[in-house]
Design a protein around this motif. Structure first.
Motif: not given
Length: 441
Positions: A7-15, A300-303, A327-328, A331-336
């Motif tokens: 589950v990803i919370v937020g659809g901005g640049f990071a999400g 995980f958290a990013c942005g 960029r975070q 990386l978050a996607g790969r690390n998940v």
């Protein structure tokens, strides 16, 4: 891999980049479900909002459909209301008020940021925010309305007030709004012969000592020079102490009569972050360099929502910029995926590649790879960067820029202004609340 849900919370640049990275990184044949929770069904390319407000480009250019851009990702339309870390569930409220609960195996907090408010009397009630498409379009309508109302009044004091626009915050957004503003209001006023001799004022205020304090002095001076050449009154070291329906009182003691106060002071992490109960640093979730939340290997958290250690500047965290968020997210996607498959998690490390600031017309300021540029060369770099960074609508955006240069901008009201303002005190910048209040006199 057994069936899992991310589950990803937020659809901005990071999400957005997290979701896209997950799609690319998941093993072929994986039945892992990806759910993206976002208040809107689009990704917003925030850097071009000032051009939307100034009628340079169509608002649809800065919005990219999430279902179209992320096939294979389930969109849950709504705003997160609660995160239960122990139960591994997320509760969100859809646009019609319905509550929904989702369980997760991995959670990515990429909620982004909202308007930053300061305890200044009257600001929340009378200022215009600038964090979403509705706010940009509302400001565009408001500016056009003020010019048109100024053209039909015989009261010179009222005309002066309606033709005065105050922008607070000389960072990237505030500087771009103030730079685009005079070009926009001049284009609108030219259609009203009654305003031929009327002065149209734009003021840019900030307690900082210079415009664009984040950039090096050369770029700051370039932007300052462009602003002043367009007649913008640049007031560094000054700000608003009180706002009313008829004007603002400045820290310097001056009272400026205006019906237009644009708030671009900055941003703060989305309040949903504090509601998780996780450790925070200045409102941002504390994370390890791998973007994992300490004590919660499944989170995980990013942005903008995350205080990511900046390995290029020991002891500091990364700035709240789209460059870092994108960029975070990757990386978050790969690390998940690595955490699901037993792979090795990577640390986030990124050197800033520079910044671009569009100043309207043929002007811009940029420092690609730390090379300071101004004028038309910077404009070319700036627009090239935006076209490369946008996840969609590149051709349409380029066409809008061409049409603006050749035949000028369209400047008509879209009927959005029903009240004195769009309130700033909203946790959801994408869907501002427009109260039914009487129109200002």
């Amino acid at each position: 891999m057994a069936s899992k849900r991310v589950v990803i919370v937020g659809g901005g640049f990071a999400g957005f980049e997290t979701a896209r990275s997950l799609l690319k990184s998941l093993p072929e044949g994986s039945d892992t479900e990806i759910v993206l929770i976002n208040p809107t069904d689009y990704f917003l390319y925030l850097p071009l909002l000032p051009e939307v407000a100034a009628a340079v480009i169509d608002p649809r250019r800065v919005t990219v459909s999430l279902p179209a851009a992320l096939p294979g990702v389930r969109l849950a339309l709504g705003s997160v209301d609660k995160v239960d870390l122990d139960g591994r569930t997320v509760t969100y409220i859809d646009p019609e008020g319905g509550a929904h609960e989702l369980g997760y195996d991995r959670l990515v907090l990429a909620a982004g940021s909202v308007n930053k408010l300061l305890p200044i009397p009257g600001v929340a009630e009378h200022a215009h925010g600038f964090r979403g498409v509705p706010e940009a379009l509302y400001l565009r309508d408001h500016i056009i309305r003020q010019i048109e109302l100024a053209a039909v009044t015989d009261d010179q004091a009222e005309r002066d007030a309606r033709c005065t626009f105050v922008v607070v915050g000389a960072g990237y957004t505030g500087t771009e709004v103030a730079a685009q503003g005079p070009l926009f209001t001049t284009a609108v006023a030219e259609r009203h012969p009654e305003l031929r001799d009327q002065k149209i004022r734009w003021l840019l205020l900030d307690i900082a000592p210079k415009v664009l304090p984040e950039l090096n002095p050369r770029l700051s001076k370039t932007a300052d020079k462009v602003l002043r050449a367009r007649g913008v009154e640049v007031r560094m070291g000054d700000t608003v102490e009180e706002a009313t329906a008829d004007g603002v009182q400045l820290k310097s003691g001056e009272v400026v009569c205006t019906r237009s106060l644009v708030w671009c002071v900055g941003v703060r992490p989305d309040p949903v972050v504090e509601g998780t109960g996780l450790a925070t640093q200045k409102g941002r979730v504390v994370v390890e360099p791998t973007l994992v939340v300490p004590g919660h290997p499944e989170v995980f958290a990013c942005g903008d929502a995350a205080a990511v250690p900046d390995l290029t500047r020991p002891g500091e965290v990364t700035a709240m910029t789209a460059q870092h968020a994108s960029r975070q997210g990757k990386l978050a996607g790969r690390n998940v995926v690595a955490s699901l498959t037993g792979g090795k998690l990577r640390k986030y490390k990124h050197h800033d590649l520079g910044f671009v600031v569009d100043l309207g017309g043929k002007q811009a300021a940029a420092n690609p790879l730390k090379i300071p540029l101004g004028g038309f060369p910077a404009k070319v770099v700036t627009r090239g960067y935006h076209l490369a960074a946008m996840p969609g609508n590149r051709v349409r955006t380029a066409v809008d820029w061409l049409l603006d240069a050749v035949i000028g901008r369209q400047s008509v009201q879209l009927g959005l202004v029903r009240a004195p303002h769009v309130p700033l005190d909203t946790d959801n910048p994408e869907v501002p609340r427009i109260p039914e209040l009487p129109t200002r006199r």
